[in-house]
Design a protein around this motif. Structure first.
Motif, mmCIF file in Angstrom:
data_model
loop_
_atom_site.group_PDB
_atom_site.id
_atom_site.type_symbol
_atom_site.label_atom_id
_atom_site.label_comp_id
_atom_site.label_asym_id
_atom_site.label_seq_id
_atom_site.Cartn_x
_atom_site.Cartn_y
_atom_site.Cartn_z
ATOM 1 N N ASN A 1 12.379 7.800 1.122
ATOM 2 C CA ASN A 1 11.655 7.727 -0.130
ATOM 3 C C ASN A 1 10.217 8.231 0.320
ATOM 4 O O ASN A 1 9.520 8.399 -0.755
ATOM 5 C CB ASN A 1 11.543 6.215 -0.551
ATOM 6 N N CYS A 2 9.826 8.582 1.347
ATOM 7 C CA CYS A 2 8.400 8.797 1.697
ATOM 8 C C CYS A 2 7.960 10.251 0.944
ATOM 9 O O CYS A 2 8.730 11.228 1.108
ATOM 10 C CB CYS A 2 8.393 8.908 3.159
ATOM 11 N N VAL A 3 6.932 9.952 0.255
ATOM 12 C CA VAL A 3 6.311 11.252 -0.625
ATOM 13 C C VAL A 3 5.114 11.671 0.279
ATOM 14 O O VAL A 3 4.495 12.650 0.049
ATOM 15 C CB VAL A 3 5.754 10.947 -1.864
ATOM 16 N N HIS A 4 5.070 11.281 1.963
ATOM 17 C CA HIS A 4 4.243 11.906 2.544
ATOM 18 C C HIS A 4 2.595 11.850 2.301
ATOM 19 O O HIS A 4 1.913 12.656 2.503
ATOM 20 C CB HIS A 4 4.488 13.577 2.670
ATOM 21 N N CYS A 5 2.585 10.763 1.569
ATOM 22 C CA CYS A 5 1.024 10.615 1.129
ATOM 23 C C CYS A 5 0.060 10.044 2.414
ATOM 24 O O CYS A 5 -1.111 10.205 2.602
ATOM 25 C CB CYS A 5 0.761 9.448 0.207
ATOM 26 N N LYS A 6 0.597 9.368 3.635
ATOM 27 C CA LYS A 6 0.161 8.948 4.864
ATOM 28 C C LYS A 6 -0.713 7.609 4.835
ATOM 29 O O LYS A 6 -1.326 7.244 5.864
ATOM 30 C CB LYS A 6 -0.673 10.148 5.281
ATOM 31 N N THR A 7 -0.744 7.173 3.728
ATOM 32 C CA THR A 7 -1.432 5.751 3.479
ATOM 33 C C THR A 7 -1.059 4.920 4.455
ATOM 34 O O THR A 7 -1.898 4.186 5.150
ATOM 35 C CB THR A 7 -1.158 5.188 2.016
ATOM 36 N N CYS A 8 0.362 4.691 4.966
ATOM 37 C CA CYS A 8 0.732 3.622 6.063
ATOM 38 C C CYS A 8 0.251 3.837 7.399
ATOM 39 O O CYS A 8 -0.509 2.993 7.924
ATOM 40 C CB CYS A 8 2.288 3.589 6.171
ATOM 41 N N ASP A 9 0.051 5.188 7.748
ATOM 42 C CA ASP A 9 -0.651 5.428 9.039
ATOM 43 C C ASP A 9 -2.140 5.157 8.984
ATOM 44 O O ASP A 9 -2.623 4.751 10.169
ATOM 45 C CB ASP A 9 -0.722 7.147 9.180
ATOM 46 N N LEU B 1 2.887 5.088 12.589
ATOM 47 C CA LEU B 1 2.519 6.581 12.886
ATOM 48 C C LEU B 1 3.331 7.490 11.997
ATOM 49 O O LEU B 1 4.704 7.286 12.032
ATOM 50 C CB LEU B 1 2.971 7.040 14.283
ATOM 51 N N TRP B 2 2.946 8.263 11.204
ATOM 52 C CA TRP B 2 3.533 9.135 10.238
ATOM 53 C C TRP B 2 3.619 10.519 11.253
ATOM 54 O O TRP B 2 2.753 11.058 11.786
ATOM 55 C CB TRP B 2 2.645 9.556 9.070
ATOM 56 N N THR B 3 4.949 10.935 11.283
ATOM 57 C CA THR B 3 4.954 12.162 11.826
ATOM 58 C C THR B 3 5.935 13.225 10.967
ATOM 59 O O THR B 3 6.607 12.600 9.960
ATOM 60 C CB THR B 3 5.969 11.971 13.141
ATOM 61 N N PHE C 1 0.981 -1.212 -0.079
ATOM 62 C CA PHE C 1 0.060 -0.104 0.073
ATOM 63 C C PHE C 1 0.891 1.035 0.150
ATOM 64 O O PHE C 1 0.340 2.163 -0.313
ATOM 65 C CB PHE C 1 -0.984 0.037 1.139
ATOM 66 N N CYS C 2 1.977 1.036 0.523
ATOM 67 C CA CYS C 2 2.967 2.451 0.351
ATOM 68 C C CYS C 2 3.310 2.528 -1.056
ATOM 69 O O CYS C 2 3.835 1.694 -1.705
ATOM 70 C CB CYS C 2 4.276 2.061 1.276
ATOM 71 N N PRO C 3 3.148 3.811 -1.826
ATOM 72 C CA PRO C 3 3.273 3.873 -2.988
ATOM 73 C C PRO C 3 4.834 4.377 -3.494
ATOM 74 O O PRO C 3 4.925 4.979 -4.376
ATOM 75 C CB PRO C 3 2.281 5.103 -3.521
ATOM 76 N N ALA C 4 5.581 4.238 -2.530
ATOM 77 C CA ALA C 4 7.113 4.701 -2.556
ATOM 78 C C ALA C 4 8.038 3.905 -2.182
ATOM 79 O O ALA C 4 9.092 4.204 -2.016
ATOM 80 C CB ALA C 4 7.143 6.248 -1.547
ATOM 81 N N SER C 5 7.621 2.593 -1.970
ATOM 82 C CA SER C 5 8.659 1.713 -1.541
ATOM 83 C C SER C 5 9.428 1.895 -0.379
ATOM 84 O O SER C 5 10.543 1.614 -0.362
ATOM 85 C CB SER C 5 9.700 1.468 -2.667
ATOM 86 N N VAL C 6 8.756 2.434 0.616
ATOM 87 C CA VAL C 6 9.471 2.823 1.919
ATOM 88 C C VAL C 6 9.827 1.434 2.659
ATOM 89 O O VAL C 6 10.722 1.489 3.259
ATOM 90 C CB VAL C 6 8.498 3.681 2.585
ATOM 91 N N TYR C 7 8.630 0.708 2.578
ATOM 92 C CA TYR C 7 8.747 -0.560 3.481
ATOM 93 C C TYR C 7 9.039 -1.664 2.645
ATOM 94 O O TYR C 7 8.582 -2.069 1.725
ATOM 95 C CB TYR C 7 7.095 -0.775 4.120
ATOM 96 N N GLU C 8 10.078 -2.395 3.067
ATOM 97 C CA GLU C 8 10.558 -3.592 2.395
ATOM 98 C C GLU C 8 11.161 -4.748 3.454
ATOM 99 O O GLU C 8 11.784 -4.659 4.469
ATOM 100 C CB GLU C 8 11.943 -3.042 1.934
HETATM 101 FE FE1 SF4 Z 1 5.068 5.374 2.271
HETATM 102 FE FE2 SF4 Z 1 3.736 6.036 4.208
HETATM 103 FE FE3 SF4 Z 1 5.363 7.658 3.295
HETATM 104 FE FE4 SF4 Z 1 3.045 7.244 2.114
HETATM 105 S S1 SF4 Z 1 3.500 8.283 4.078
HETATM 106 S S2 SF4 Z 1 5.049 7.263 1.117
HETATM 107 S S3 SF4 Z 1 2.757 5.107 2.809
HETATM 108 S S4 SF4 Z 1 5.784 5.701 3.963
#
Ligand code: SF4
Length: 525
Positions: A493-501, A510-512, A468-475
């Protein structure tokens, strides 16, 4: 407002803080703008050079199957875009920032709001984040402590799932009695096409494939007057399948026979992703507290069937400014005095539109076909029929285990392939989002319990954060010590979309905000 306050003899300063490196750097939307609020705020917006030039002239909605498409013969009037404008939200925000600066507003880009200052129940300002912390959260060589910015009134317009807005939910109870917020993730690319290929002013929305009939969402293709096409897929985050990957499905969508011929020979030039609040009417929080107002996406002001909220955010900002001006006149910044903002919003088209579409997302809980039928009827009854319960759930509760969805806990996850011409992997895309973070800082993505990732989440959901992360942050990567895979968080890599949170099934992430100025550098998004 700054100028108006000065003219009225008030000693006040209007300050705007922005976590991006500049205004617009983190702004992303489709975008088709309904210019109603723009015309009200700047009747001479064209003379002022607003980057709003491409009027919508052609509009189609298609139901896609994997190999074909069916045009929707009649677009219900509330969904029509005639007279609206295709534009880049980032460019528009940069232009609005210039107008604000000319009015005397002080802009502070590169300042991330990390805490809401609350004294005796009154919001008295915002604390910005430290810069230059080392990985162990100790001050490094270039350490700059955050600052407390005190204000008579703080207006929260942070976009979806804002950090300060979350604190207002937790400490001031602004969400009491309301539905939990619900979201969709939008994944978007901008393509540059050979001259003459685009049809400026063309808006296409798609439903159906590549999403299955139980997943809420759809695609968009907007063609502007500069040979650019904005194309994206929006996926409701209440989906069940732990193997769903919005980015992967977006890549598949581009190969559809309706879309591929448009993009072929073109070049993908920009990428971004962001969540969209879709809770609607029943998720709008209380908009006022002592010394504080909430506007725009932070207050769920989005018309879900129209995929629009920019004009609501602008209108809410204007109503907030009127309210604050009156509060200055009275020297009273209490919730009682500021309550007229809530009333102003409820008397405006924001409320009227949100009310008329209040059951829209609920219609689709029984699948695409029932939802489309109900939504179609509701457009012609002003949203009064059919009705609904008005109840909602947090999106993470919607996810089911691999076994529940596929019947076997060992069902393999799809392994997507990308040709780097039409389809791109997440890292190629992230490169074109301009994302940068100081990698010496601590990760801004807080995984609360890694054990859950390595045990229950791995077994039950196959670590869906990887998808679900669109930026390959979690591997999940092999750990040489025990040959098990372990979660690696590539926070840079995070594009700050907040999907993971929002979507992690255990609420384990938790996105901070990272250091102010870090994150994407969106252009034309
Ligand atoms: Fe990935 Fe979460 Fe960053 Fe979105 S906010 S890009 S889901 S790590």
């Amino acid at each position: 407002m700054q100028r108006k306050l000065k003219a009225a003899g008030k000693e006040a300063m209007v300050a705007l803080i922005e976590k991006g490196s500049e205004l617009g750097a983190h702004a992303l939307s489709g975008a088709v703008l309904d210019p109603v609020a723009l015309r009200e705020l700047f009747p001479d917006y064209q003379e002022k050079g607003a980057p709003v030039t491409c009027e919508v002239h052609h509009e189609n909605i298609y139901l896609l199957t994997e190999t074909g498409q069916f045009p929707v013969p009649l677009i219900p009037p509330p969904m029509q875009n005639e007279g609206n404008f295709i534009m880049s939200l980032g460019s528009f925000v940069r232009w609005l920032g210039k107008q604000a600066e000319e009015e005397g507003v002080n802009l502070f880009p590169g300042f991330a709001g990390v805490d809401l200052l609350i004294e005796d129940g009154n919001v008295v300002g915002v604390r910005s984040g430290d810069k230059g912390l080392n990985k162990d959260r100790q001050p490094g060589d270039n350490y700059e402590p955050g600052v407390d910015i005190k204000a008579k009134v703080t207006i929260l317009g942070e976009g979806p799932l804002g950090t300060l807005t979350r604190i207002a939910y937790q400490k001031l109870g602004i969400g009491e009695g309301k539905n939990p917020q619900s979201y969709a993730t939008g994944v978007k690319e901008v393509w540059e096409l050979p001259a003459g290929r685009t049809k400026p002013g063309s808006v296409i929305h798609t439903m159906g494939w590549p999403l299955d009939s139980k997943t809420f969402g759809g695609g968009f293709i907007y063609q502007d007057d500069k040979n650019l096409v904005s194309i994206g897929l929006v996926v409701g985050l209440d989906y069940a399948d732990p193997y769903l990957d919005p980015h992967r499905d977006f890549q598949r969508m581009k190969l559809h026979p309706l879309i591929k011929p448009l993009l072929e020979g073109g070049k993908m030039v920009h990428y971004g992703a962001k969540v969209i609040p879709e809770g609607g009417f029943f998720s709008v929080p209380r908009l006022v507290s002592h010394g504080m107002l909430v506007v725009g996406d932070s207050a769920a002001m989005v018309n879900v069937p129209k995929l629009k909220g920019i004009h609501y955010a602008m209108k809410a900002g204007m109503l907030a400014a009127e309210t604050v001006f009156e509060a200055f006149d009275a020297g009273d910044f209490s919730a009682q005095k500021l309550a007229s903002y809530q009333q102003r919003v409820e008397d405006s088209y924001i409320w009227q539109d949100l009310r008329a579409t209040r059951y829209f997302k609920e219609y689709f809980k029984d699948g695409f076909h029932v939802g489309t039928l109900k939504a179609g009827i509701s457009f012609y009854t002003g949203g009064n029929f059919p009705g609904g319960t008005g109840q909602g759930h947090a999106d993470y509760e919607g996810m089911r285990t691999i076994k529940q969805v596929y019947g076997s806990a060992t069902h393999p996850a799809p392994q997507p392939k990308f040709d780097k011409q039409m389809t791109f992997g997440k890292l190629d895309d992230v490169y074109l989002s301009g994302t940068k973070h100081n990698e010496k800082q601590p990760s801004h993505l807080i995984v609360k319990d890694f054990d859950i990732c390595h045990t229950r989440c791995k077994e039950e959901y196959g670590n869906p954060c990887q998808r679900f992360c669109p930026a390959s942050v979690y591997e999940m990567v092999p750990d040489p010590k025990d040959r098990e895979t372990k979660l690696m968080v590539n926070f840079a890599n995070c594009v700050h979309c907040k999907t993971c949170d929002i979507k992690d099934p255990y609420k384990n992430i938790l996105w901070t905000p990272p250091e102010g100025g870090d994150g994407p550098e969106y252009v034309n998004l």
